[in-house]
Scaffold this motif. Structure first.
Motif, mmCIF file in Angstrom:
data_model
loop_
_atom_site.group_PDB
_atom_site.id
_atom_site.type_symbol
_atom_site.label_atom_id
_atom_site.label_comp_id
_atom_site.label_asym_id
_atom_site.label_seq_id
_atom_site.Cartn_x
_atom_site.Cartn_y
_atom_site.Cartn_z
ATOM 1 N N GLU A 42 0.808 -1.215 0.000
ATOM 2 C CA GLU A 42 0.000 0.000 0.000
ATOM 3 C C GLU A 42 0.846 1.273 0.000
ATOM 4 O O GLU A 42 0.402 2.307 -0.458
ATOM 5 C CB GLU A 42 -0.958 0.005 1.187
ATOM 6 N N SER A 43 2.061 1.179 0.500
ATOM 7 C CA SER A 43 2.903 2.377 0.574
ATOM 8 C C SER A 43 3.687 2.635 -0.710
ATOM 9 O O SER A 43 4.185 3.735 -0.912
ATOM 10 C CB SER A 43 3.870 2.287 1.760
ATOM 11 N N THR A 44 3.808 1.630 -1.554
ATOM 12 C CA THR A 44 4.537 1.805 -2.806
ATOM 13 C C THR A 44 3.684 1.285 -3.964
ATOM 14 O O THR A 44 3.501 0.079 -4.099
ATOM 15 C CB THR A 44 5.887 1.053 -2.786
ATOM 16 N N PRO A 45 3.164 2.166 -4.788
ATOM 17 C CA PRO A 45 2.319 1.727 -5.906
ATOM 18 C C PRO A 45 3.006 0.702 -6.808
ATOM 19 O O PRO A 45 2.367 -0.230 -7.274
ATOM 20 C CB PRO A 45 2.027 3.020 -6.671
ATOM 21 N N GLN A 46 4.309 0.864 -7.022
ATOM 22 C CA GLN A 46 5.009 -0.094 -7.882
ATOM 23 C C GLN A 46 5.107 -1.459 -7.223
ATOM 24 O O GLN A 46 5.074 -2.488 -7.897
ATOM 25 C CB GLN A 46 6.395 0.417 -8.314
#
Length: 120
Positions: A42-46
Motif C-alpha cells: 500500500e505504501s509503494t504503488p510499484q
C-alpha cells in the motif's frame, strides 16, 4: 477445502490485496507478516503493481499427517517459495512467515531463505 485449494486461495487473496481473506487461509501467527506485506504494497504503488502482475501458481503440495508444505512458482520472476501447511482446528492453513523450517522430501527440516526481493 483441500490443501491445494487453500494454497491457491491464499495467494490469490494476497495478490489482489484482499488481506483479510488471506488471513482466513493463514495461521494466526502469519497475520503479522500479512500486515507487513499489506503495508509495503500500500505504501509503494510499484510494489502493489508488481505483486498483482506476478503470475504465481501452486507448483507442489506435500502433505504428511497434520502438516505439509506448498511450493509456489512465480513465473514472472522465475523463483519459487515454499511455505508450511498445517491442519488447524480441522482446516488447512498456510503458515506465512519470513524464515521457517520445512521438511524436505526425506523428512528432514531445512531453513528456507527469505524471499528474494532484490529484483524490481
Amino acid at each position: 477445502m483441500k490443501p491445494d485449494e487453500v494454497a491457491s486461495s491464499f495467494m490469490y487473496a494476497l495478490q489482489h490485496a484482499h488481506y483479510d481473506s488471506a488471513k482466513y487461509y493463514a495461521t494466526k501467527d502469519s497475520y503479522e507478516m500479512i500486515d507487513l506485506v499489506a503495508s509495503i504494497a500500500e505504501s509503494t504503488p510499484q510494489g502493489k503493481k508488481k505483486i498483482q502482475q506476478s503470475e504465481i501458481v501452486v507448483q507442489k503440495v506435500f502433505i504428511q499427517g497434520d502438516s505439509g508444505y506448498v511450493t509456489y512458482l512465480n513465473k514472472t520472476a522465475h523463483t519459487t517459495e515454499t511455505f508450511p501447511l498445517v491442519l488447524e482446528a480441522g482446516k488447512w492453513k498456510i503458515r506465512f512467515a519470513h524464515q521457517l523450517p520445512v521438511p524436505d522430501s526425506s523428512g528432514t527440516e531445512q531453513i528456507l531463505p527469505p524471499a528474494d526481493t532484490s529484483n524490481p
